[in-house]
Design an enzyme around this catalytic site. Structure first.
Site, PDB file in Angstrom:
ATOM      1  N   GLN A   1       0.819  -1.211   0.000  1.00  0.00           N
ATOM      2  CA  GLN A   1       0.000   0.000   0.000  1.00  0.00           C
ATOM      3  C   GLN A   1       0.852   1.260   0.000  1.00  0.00           C
ATOM      4  O   GLN A   1       0.779   2.060  -0.918  1.00  0.00           O
ATOM      5  CB  GLN A   1      -0.961   0.000   1.190  1.00  0.00           C
ATOM      6  CG  GLN A   1      -2.037   1.067   1.085  1.00  0.00           C
ATOM      7  CD  GLN A   1      -3.265   0.734   1.937  1.00  0.00           C
ATOM      8  OE1 GLN A   1      -3.392  -0.356   2.476  1.00  0.00           O
ATOM      9  NE2 GLN A   1      -4.178   1.673   2.047  1.00  0.00           N
ATOM     10  N   ASP A   2       1.660   1.451   1.044  1.00  0.00           N
ATOM     11  CA  ASP A   2       2.585   2.587   1.041  1.00  0.00           C
ATOM     12  C   ASP A   2       3.806   2.241   1.879  1.00  0.00           C
ATOM     13  O   ASP A   2       3.815   1.229   2.579  1.00  0.00           O
ATOM     14  CB  ASP A   2       1.905   3.886   1.488  1.00  0.00           C
ATOM     15  CG  ASP A   2       1.555   3.934   2.963  1.00  0.00           C
ATOM     16  OD1 ASP A   2       1.470   2.864   3.598  1.00  0.00           O
ATOM     17  OD2 ASP A   2       1.356   5.040   3.483  1.00  0.00           O
ATOM     18  N   PRO A   3       4.873   3.037   1.800  1.00  0.00           N
ATOM     19  CA  PRO A   3       6.110   2.684   2.495  1.00  0.00           C
ATOM     20  C   PRO A   3       5.947   2.696   4.014  1.00  0.00           C
ATOM     21  O   PRO A   3       5.052   3.345   4.558  1.00  0.00           O
ATOM     22  CB  PRO A   3       7.088   3.781   2.049  1.00  0.00           C
ATOM     23  CG  PRO A   3       6.501   4.360   0.799  1.00  0.00           C
ATOM     24  CD  PRO A   3       5.021   4.249   0.970  1.00  0.00           C
TER      25      PRO A   3
ATOM     26  N   ASN B   1      -0.243   6.184   5.145  1.00  0.00           N
ATOM     27  CA  ASN B   1      -1.163   6.634   4.087  1.00  0.00           C
ATOM     28  C   ASN B   1      -1.233   8.156   3.960  1.00  0.00           C
ATOM     29  O   ASN B   1      -2.189   8.688   3.402  1.00  0.00           O
ATOM     30  CB  ASN B   1      -2.580   6.065   4.293  1.00  0.00           C
ATOM     31  CG  ASN B   1      -2.598   4.555   4.231  1.00  0.00           C
ATOM     32  OD1 ASN B   1      -1.996   3.964   3.337  1.00  0.00           O
ATOM     33  ND2 ASN B   1      -3.260   3.923   5.184  1.00  0.00           N
TER      34      ASN B   1
END
Length: 217
Positions: free
Chosen positions: A61-63, A129
């Site tokens: 999804q994101d880092p 996020n």
């Protein structure tokens, strides 16, 4: 990124001038605060796994948003950093499925053709996020579409509801989709344990005449 095998094909999927917007966004956010991963590693997934080498896509999804964790590859952290809970669970499932991987740096997977792609390529420190919905999703959707258009069969590994939404972009019947619950502690018992994604991916690669991934490397 400009000189990678990805650049022209991704650009063709995006509106005119979108790369310029990405550059402006990065200049702005990196000048205003602490952003992960380091700027030079934002496109690390595409620089490590060239388009002509892609065999498997693992979508995140994101880092990670803690110091020193994010290195531009989904789920991966350097060995000098403790493995976050989701990565611990990925490695436990790998251990149950195939065997023990001693390192929790997943660069060796990327070097073998596993595209470790986050849907969002940057995150503000401490804000999961925090850059969702701002600039990255059209770009990373374009990456998925470029891979989808390959004639060569590819495995897409989609963990959790967010990643599974991207299934709509994988329309090529040559490809295999492996989906399950996310490896996070909140959802790991809802179908991630026992899902055996690593052996399933390798079985498909062998069936389609490709070299399997050495997941334990």
């Amino acid at each position: 990124m400009e000189h990678s095998s990805w650049h022209a094909l991704i650009k063709a999927q995006l509106p005119e001038g979108y790369f310029g917007k990405i550059n402006q966004f990065m200049e702005q956010v990196y000048s205003q605060g602490i952003i992960y991963p380091p700027k030079e590693k934002v496109f690390q997934a595409l620089l490590t796994t060239l388009l002509e080498e892609v065999k498997v896509v693992i979508l995140g999804q994101d880092p990670y948003h803690g110091p020193g964790q994010a290195q531009g590859l989904s789920f991966s952290v350097p060995d000098s950093i403790p493995a976050p809970p989701s990565l611990q669970n990925i490695l436990k499932e790998l251990s149950d499925d195939i065997g023990v991987k001693k390192s929790h740096d997943l660069t060796s997977w990327a070097e073998q053709g596993v595209l470790l792609l986050n849907a969002c390529l940057t995150v503000p420190a401490g804000q999961a996020n925090g850059h969702a919905g701002q600039i990255w999703e059209p770009f990373t959707d374009a990456v998925i579409q470029v891979v989808n258009h390959l004639d060569r069969p590819v495995v897409f590994v989609l963990w959790g509801a967010y990643a599974r939404k991207k299934k709509a972009l994988v329309t090529n019947p040559h490809h295999l989709i492996i989906e399950s619950a996310h490896p996070s502690p909140l959802s790991v018992y809802r179908g991630f344990w026992g899902s055996k994604p690593f052996s399933k991916a390798n079985a498909f690669l062998k069936e389609t005449g490709q070299e399997p991934i050495d997941w334990l490397r």
